[in-house]
Write an enzyme that holds these catalytic residues in place. Structure first.
Site, short mmCIF file in Angstrom:
data_model
loop_
_atom_site.label_atom_id
_atom_site.label_comp_id
_atom_site.label_asym_id
_atom_site.label_seq_id
_atom_site.Cartn_x
_atom_site.Cartn_y
_atom_site.Cartn_z
CE LYS A 128 -3.79 -1.84 2.84
NZ LYS A 128 -4.93 -1.58 1.94
NE ARG B 80 -11.21 -9.14 -2.43
CZ ARG B 80 -11.48 -8.17 -3.30
NH1 ARG B 80 -11.83 -8.49 -4.54
NH2 ARG B 80 -11.46 -6.91 -2.95
#
Length: 543
Positions: free
Chosen positions: A320, A394
């Site tokens: 990130k 996920r």
């Protein structure tokens, strides 16, 4: 608390007392620091406010014009709208002078606007009262005396939530954090900071004990989520969090089971193991199970809550940007919500079985990190091609959802996660995204959210987008090769592949789980969003 072991942060005390501000029941200044009365916007076009609960009685007893005082102290912006606040500190007579009419009465009067008196407006009013009375001891309020049980619950919820202060970092936890990767849990966090010394709010009016108890459960659950999510990631490893769950479960009569890396491997949960592989702090899967005692109702259901518990998210090898990483200690908020909901269900002695499955891992990078283009085998046997290591939530949820379906075949399966930036782009910070395979379940969750002030907005599970998750080398990709847009939707469609055929809902709380600069009823940091809506949903299921 009322007959239950204390769970989570300590909150100000709230009591119910029958009575009113009329006659001899008016509180004395010797034991009460402030009196809270309600006002509302004038119904006519003229300026000013109209009296509501307690205002007329207080004005008569103090022998002052409270509307005029409100105008002077609240200023032109004080209209009686929900959350408007005006505090009046009355002077005392000099020694030797004649006593003033309010000499034996509380020296502070707080006028709070309640708007139209809806539960949402009373929740704002309660939060405003918390701010206006901070640092005081005993406060008597009649602001919600005419609001009924729902209004009283909302007022108390707002008051308690706005009284939260983050728990300071514990020195013992910091010492443990220096000692190794799988940080053990020190003693449970100290009481959070609802203000000290002893702070008591007395709700004067009809008996609202049940409403207060419900508000306390909801606020305690919310503040527990805040405390856990606000804990720094150098302390909050998966192991530390798993041990906290064990301690909280023991105090609440909730059975807790922890799967360590060896157990995860034995169960074939390759996605959780892969996400946690790059970190020195190994992953865990934690099950917290509340089973009603005694005779279970014939229609009792089993609700399983699955929570994303990424204790820190660097993005893995697809790292990130620095600014996006700052808030990532809160990326386990979904797991904290699932845990707090189970503890709240146990405290309320609900008739349904409620189980939390918490997928805990740190998404770091290192020599053992999983890579883009890796193929992972999940516990359900389905394989997943990794398109982005920053779409790790996920992946851990896929294993946790598959585990829940195989283990219990629950009546209702709900997962909660700070999952996608797309949900924040689409809905901002006021609504969480809701996806559901069952219309009735979606409607119940939306109703629960409206009732408690944690609003949900249902988004579609667009069937045409399923093809975007196809892979040439595995059953699925965790992100599309070419995105059709609707990133929150494709993420939900991925999760649905592992949720079984029963009633399932997915709450994407990425936009609502944290505030950078503070929001209504909370400061900067974790909001605790999700615990109250799930508790409301469970309460509404009844017996």
């Amino acid at each position: 608390m009322r007959g239950a072991a204390a769970l989570g942060p300590e909150l100000p005390e709230v009591r119910s007392a029958r009575g009113s501000l009329a006659g001899d029941s008016f509180p004395s200044g010797a034991d009460t620091d402030a009196v809270v009365v309600a006002v509302a916007p004038a119904r006519e076009a003229a300026d000013g406010v109209e009296p509501r609960s307690g205002t007329v009685d207080a004005a008569a007893r103090y022998a002052v014009d409270l509307a005029e005082l409100a105008d002077r102290t609240g200023g032109p912006g004080f209209t009686g709208a929900a959350g408007d606040i005006a505090g009046v500190d009355l002077p005392r007579a000099h020694e030797g002078e004649a006593d003033l009419p309010w000499a034996d009465l509380p020296a502070r009067i707080v006028l709070v606007g309640i708007g139209g008196g809806t539960p949402a407006e009373l929740r704002k009013a309660g939060a405003a009262v918390a701010g206006a009375t901070r640092g005081l001891g005993r406060v008597v309020s009649v602001a919600a005396a005419e609001a009924g049980a729902d209004g009283a619950r909302a007022f108390v919820e707002g008051y308690l939530l706005a009284g939260y202060r983050p728990t300071p970092v514990d020195a013992a936890d910091l010492s443990a954090a220096r000692g190794g990767a799988d940080v053990p849990s020190a003693a449970p966090p100290a009481a959070s900071g609802a203000d000290r010394p002893a702070r008591v709010l007395v709700m004067l009016g009809p008996d609202v004990e049940a409403a207060i108890a419900a508000a306390e459960r909801a606020a305690r659950a919310t503040c527990l989520v805040r405390d856990l999510a606000n804990t720094p990631a150098n302390i909050k490893t998966p192991n530390w969090l798993a041990e906290r769950v064990q301690a909280l479960g023991a105090g609440a009569g909730v059975a807790v089971r922890v799967l360590d890396p060896a157990d995860l491997a034995a169960a074939g949960l390759g996605a959780i193991l892969a996400v946690g592989a790059g970190s020195a702090s190994s992953p865990r899967l934690v099950i917290a199970d509340y089973v009603p005692s005694g005779r279970v109702a014939r229609r009792a259901r089993h609700i399983v809550l699955v929570g994303k518990g990424i204790t820190f998210d660097t993005g893995g090898l697809d790292i990130k940007p620095r600014t996006s990483m700052v808030t990532m200690k809160t990326d386990m908020a979904g797991a904290a919500v699932a845990l707090a909901t189970v503890l709240g269900a146990a405290e309320a002695a609900l008739a349904h079985r409620v189980t939390a499955v918490l997928a805990l891992a740190e998404n770091h990078f290192g020599g053992a990190s999983y890579r883009p283009s890796d193929v992972l085998r999940t516990g359900s046997g389905r394989t997943v091609e990794v398109g982005d290591t920053d779409a790790e939530g996920r992946l851990v949820l896929a294993d946790a959802l598959g585990y829940a379906v195989a283990e219990w075949h629950p009546d209702v399966l709900i997962d909660v996660a700070t999952l996608t930036g797309s949900a924040t782009v689409g809905l901002g910070r006021t609504h969480a995204a809701l996806f559901a395979s069952d219309d009735a379940l979606a409607e119940r969750l939306i109703e629960a959210g409206e009732a408690c002030g944690e609003r949900l907005w249902r988004l579609p599970l667009v069937p045409e987008y399923r093809s975007a998750l196809r892979s040439d080398v595995a059953d699925l990709r965790n992100v599309p090769h070419e995105s059709p847009g609707g990133g929150a939707i494709t993420a939900a469609l991925f999760l649905q592949e592992f949720a079984g055929a029963g009633a399932w809902a997915h709450l994407d709380i990425a936009g609502t789980a944290r505030h950078v600069s503070g929001g209504p009823g909370t400061g900067a940091g974790a909001t605790g969003f999700g615990a109250r809506v799930l508790l409301r949903y469970l309460e509404a299921l009844g017996s």
